[in-house]
Design a protein around this motif. Structure first.
Motif, PDB file in Angstrom:
ATOM      1  N   LEU A  99      77.152  47.210   1.132  1.00 23.12           N
ATOM      2  CA  LEU A  99      78.335  47.551   1.934  1.00 23.12           C
ATOM      3  C   LEU A  99      79.479  47.982   1.030  1.00 23.12           C
ATOM      4  O   LEU A  99      80.165  48.974   1.290  1.00 23.12           O
ATOM      5  N   ARG A 100      79.693  47.215  -0.040  1.00 19.11           N
ATOM      6  CA  ARG A 100      80.748  47.554  -0.999  1.00 19.11           C
ATOM      7  C   ARG A 100      80.437  48.868  -1.707  1.00 19.11           C
ATOM      8  O   ARG A 100      81.306  49.730  -1.848  1.00 19.11           O
ATOM      9  N   LEU A 101      79.198  49.032  -2.124  1.00 18.57           N
ATOM     10  CA  LEU A 101      78.821  50.243  -2.855  1.00 18.57           C
ATOM     11  C   LEU A 101      78.945  51.493  -1.990  1.00 18.57           C
ATOM     12  O   LEU A 101      79.207  52.585  -2.498  1.00 18.57           O
ATOM     13  N   SER A 102      78.748  51.320  -0.686  1.00 17.86           N
ATOM     14  CA  SER A 102      78.868  52.483   0.206  1.00 17.86           C
ATOM     15  C   SER A 102      80.286  53.045   0.212  1.00 17.86           C
ATOM     16  O   SER A 102      80.487  54.240   0.449  1.00 17.86           O
ATOM     17  N   LEU A 103      81.259  52.197  -0.056  1.00 18.09           N
ATOM     18  CA  LEU A 103      82.662  52.622  -0.025  1.00 18.09           C
ATOM     19  C   LEU A 103      83.074  53.386  -1.275  1.00 18.09           C
ATOM     20  O   LEU A 103      84.111  54.075  -1.266  1.00 18.09           O
ATOM     21  N   ASN A 105      80.765  55.367  -3.067  1.00 14.96           N
ATOM     22  CA  ASN A 105      79.755  56.383  -3.364  1.00 14.96           C
ATOM     23  C   ASN A 105      80.447  57.693  -3.722  1.00 14.96           C
ATOM     24  O   ASN A 105      81.400  58.115  -3.051  1.00 14.96           O
ATOM     25  N   ASP A 106      79.986  58.353  -4.789  1.00 12.75           N
ATOM     26  CA  ASP A 106      80.627  59.599  -5.214  1.00 12.75           C
ATOM     27  C   ASP A 106      80.385  60.742  -4.241  1.00 12.75           C
ATOM     28  O   ASP A 106      81.073  61.765  -4.289  1.00 12.75           O
ATOM     29  N   CYS A 107      79.408  60.572  -3.345  1.00 14.79           N
ATOM     30  CA  CYS A 107      79.163  61.556  -2.284  1.00 14.79           C
ATOM     31  C   CYS A 107      79.836  61.042  -1.015  1.00 14.79           C
ATOM     32  O   CYS A 107      79.335  60.107  -0.374  1.00 14.79           O
ATOM     33  N   ALA A 108      80.971  61.640  -0.666  1.00 19.58           N
ATOM     34  CA  ALA A 108      81.760  61.146   0.474  1.00 19.58           C
ATOM     35  C   ALA A 108      80.952  61.142   1.768  1.00 19.58           C
ATOM     36  O   ALA A 108      81.030  60.195   2.560  1.00 19.58           O
ATOM     37  N   GLY A 109      80.154  62.166   1.990  1.00 18.81           N
ATOM     38  CA  GLY A 109      79.360  62.241   3.215  1.00 18.81           C
ATOM     39  C   GLY A 109      78.248  61.217   3.269  1.00 18.81           C
ATOM     40  O   GLY A 109      77.768  60.874   4.353  1.00 18.81           O
ATOM     41  N   CYS A 110      77.827  60.727   2.093  1.00 15.09           N
ATOM     42  CA  CYS A 110      76.744  59.746   2.029  1.00 15.09           C
ATOM     43  C   CYS A 110      77.215  58.336   2.353  1.00 15.09           C
ATOM     44  O   CYS A 110      76.391  57.442   2.585  1.00 15.09           O
ATOM     45  N   ARG A 111      78.527  58.118   2.341  1.00 21.79           N
ATOM     46  CA  ARG A 111      79.056  56.772   2.559  1.00 21.79           C
ATOM     47  C   ARG A 111      78.731  56.262   3.960  1.00 21.79           C
ATOM     48  O   ARG A 111      78.453  55.073   4.145  1.00 21.79           O
ATOM     49  N   TYR A 112      78.743  57.151   4.945  1.00 20.43           N
ATOM     50  CA  TYR A 112      78.531  56.736   6.333  1.00 20.43           C
ATOM     51  C   TYR A 112      77.098  56.270   6.585  1.00 20.43           C
ATOM     52  O   TYR A 112      76.896  55.172   7.138  1.00 20.43           O
ATOM     53  N   PRO A 113      76.067  57.049   6.218  1.00 21.66           N
ATOM     54  CA  PRO A 113      74.699  56.546   6.429  1.00 21.66           C
ATOM     55  C   PRO A 113      74.393  55.317   5.588  1.00 21.66           C
ATOM     56  O   PRO A 113      73.670  54.425   6.036  1.00 21.66           O
ATOM     57  N   LEU A 114      74.959  55.244   4.361  1.00 22.74           N
ATOM     58  CA  LEU A 114      74.712  54.079   3.517  1.00 22.74           C
ATOM     59  C   LEU A 114      75.347  52.826   4.109  1.00 22.74           C
ATOM     60  O   LEU A 114      74.740  51.753   4.095  1.00 22.74           O
ATOM     61  N   PHE A 115      76.541  52.960   4.663  1.00 23.00           N
ATOM     62  CA  PHE A 115      77.211  51.826   5.293  1.00 23.00           C
ATOM     63  C   PHE A 115      76.421  51.359   6.511  1.00 23.00           C
ATOM     64  O   PHE A 115      76.183  50.158   6.692  1.00 23.00           O
ATOM     65  N   LEU A 116      76.004  52.311   7.352  1.00 22.66           N
ATOM     66  CA  LEU A 116      75.229  51.967   8.548  1.00 22.66           C
ATOM     67  C   LEU A 116      73.883  51.362   8.170  1.00 22.66           C
ATOM     68  O   LEU A 116      73.435  50.381   8.794  1.00 22.66           O
ATOM     69  N   LEU A 117      73.249  51.911   7.140  1.00 21.06           N
ATOM     70  CA  LEU A 117      71.980  51.369   6.659  1.00 21.06           C
ATOM     71  C   LEU A 117      72.147  49.919   6.203  1.00 21.06           C
ATOM     72  O   LEU A 117      71.316  49.061   6.507  1.00 21.06           O
ATOM     73  N   SER A 118      73.244  49.641   5.510  1.00 23.41           N
ATOM     74  CA  SER A 118      73.509  48.281   5.025  1.00 23.41           C
ATOM     75  C   SER A 118      73.703  47.310   6.181  1.00 23.41           C
ATOM     76  O   SER A 118      73.186  46.188   6.160  1.00 23.41           O
ATOM     77  N   VAL A 119      74.438  47.739   7.201  1.00 22.23           N
ATOM     78  CA  VAL A 119      74.692  46.890   8.364  1.00 22.23           C
ATOM     79  C   VAL A 119      73.385  46.574   9.087  1.00 22.23           C
ATOM     80  O   VAL A 119      73.107  45.422   9.443  1.00 22.23           O
ATOM     81  N   LEU A 120      72.573  47.602   9.312  1.00 29.21           N
ATOM     82  CA  LEU A 120      71.296  47.401  10.005  1.00 29.21           C
ATOM     83  C   LEU A 120      70.355  46.524   9.181  1.00 29.21           C
ATOM     84  O   LEU A 120      69.612  45.700   9.733  1.00 29.21           O
ATOM     85  N   PHE A 121      70.373  46.688   7.874  1.00 23.87           N
ATOM     86  CA  PHE A 121      69.543  45.871   6.989  1.00 23.87           C
ATOM     87  C   PHE A 121      69.928  44.395   7.118  1.00 23.87           C
ATOM     88  O   PHE A 121      69.070  43.517   7.231  1.00 23.87           O
ATOM     89  N   LEU A 122      71.218  44.126   7.121  1.00 20.32           N
ATOM     90  CA  LEU A 122      71.695  42.751   7.280  1.00 20.32           C
ATOM     91  C   LEU A 122      71.331  42.192   8.650  1.00 20.32           C
ATOM     92  O   LEU A 122      70.889  41.042   8.773  1.00 20.32           O
ATOM     93  N   LEU A 123      71.508  43.003   9.694  1.00 24.60           N
ATOM     94  CA  LEU A 123      71.241  42.542  11.057  1.00 24.60           C
ATOM     95  C   LEU A 123      69.763  42.239  11.274  1.00 24.60           C
ATOM     96  O   LEU A 123      69.407  41.202  11.840  1.00 24.60           O
TER      97      LEU A 123
END
Length: 214
Positions: A99-103, A105-123
């Motif tokens: 979640l922290r790393l998603s914020l 990420n040097d690819c701004a557009g990649c932050r959104y799928p990485l954040f969502l992926l992290s949330v779903l992984f935790l859930l």
């Protein structure tokens, strides 16, 4: 039956090989001195999050496959339970740090799928733990499958350089857009495939049998 075993063996061999490849070129590189600018200059800046993510992901990647082998679950119940606990703890650490790393990420557009992926992984990991605590074996197995699929997604999204999808949607000349598209595809298409195989198709079979009985 023999063909099924062979296919299962090939499947897990490929998954483990991909995980080892990812681990060697992404995790070992850190211990050999590689540092990205996002890592910061000390352990207690962003480096702590990368270290936590790598440690947690190690349990997720390499304990996950063993948890799905029927022979291990039946013959070595104590190991299965211990490995399951380590998997869940490691996955929670990996997910929270992601979640922290998603914020950053040097690819701004990649932050959104990485954040969502992290949330779903935790859930999904948390739901797998809740299900087994309530002795709901079926739900536990399903959520563990989802959790491990999402764990592998963190691996798949790093393979876009060697597994380009240009043949599907044509070349993308903007590097950041290409990374973003691949991030979305490699993050969530595997989960969609798992849902179709695990839930959709069996539900159709049940419906067909019920209609046949009527």
């Amino acid at each position: 039956m023999k063909a099924k075993r062979i296919l299962t063996f090939i499947f897990w061999t490929i998954i483990i090989a991909i995980s080892v490849y990812f681990y060697y070129y992404n995790v070992f590189a850190y211990f050999y001195g590689y540092r990205n600018e996002r890592f910061g200059t000390t352990l207690f800046t962003n480096q702590i999050w990368f270290v936590a993510h790598m440690v947690g992901a190690t349990f997720s990647l390499f304990l996950g496959p063993v948890q799905f082998w029927p022979s291990v679950r039946k013959k070595y119940i104590r190991y299965h339970r211990m490995a399951g606990k380590l998997y869940i703890v490691g996955s929670l650490i990996a997910g929270i740090s992601a979640l922290r790393l998603s914020l950053i990420n040097d690819c701004a557009g990649c932050r959104y799928p990485l954040f969502l992926l992290s949330v779903l992984f935790l859930l999904t990991t948390a739901c797998a733990w809740i299900a087994i605590r309530r002795k709901n074996i079926v739900a536990h197995q399903q959520f563990m499958t989802r959790s491990y699929t999402l764990a592998l997604a963190f691996v798949f999204v790093r393979l876009y350089q060697i597994l380009p999808l240009d043949f599907l949607y044509g070349p993308i000349h903007n590097a950041e857009v290409e990374r973003t598209v691949n991030e979305w595809i490699f993050s969530f298409v595997p989960l969609i495939i798992v849902e179709i195989v695990m839930i959709w198709l069996p539900s159709l079979k049940k419906t067909r049998r019920a209609n046949h009985k009527q």
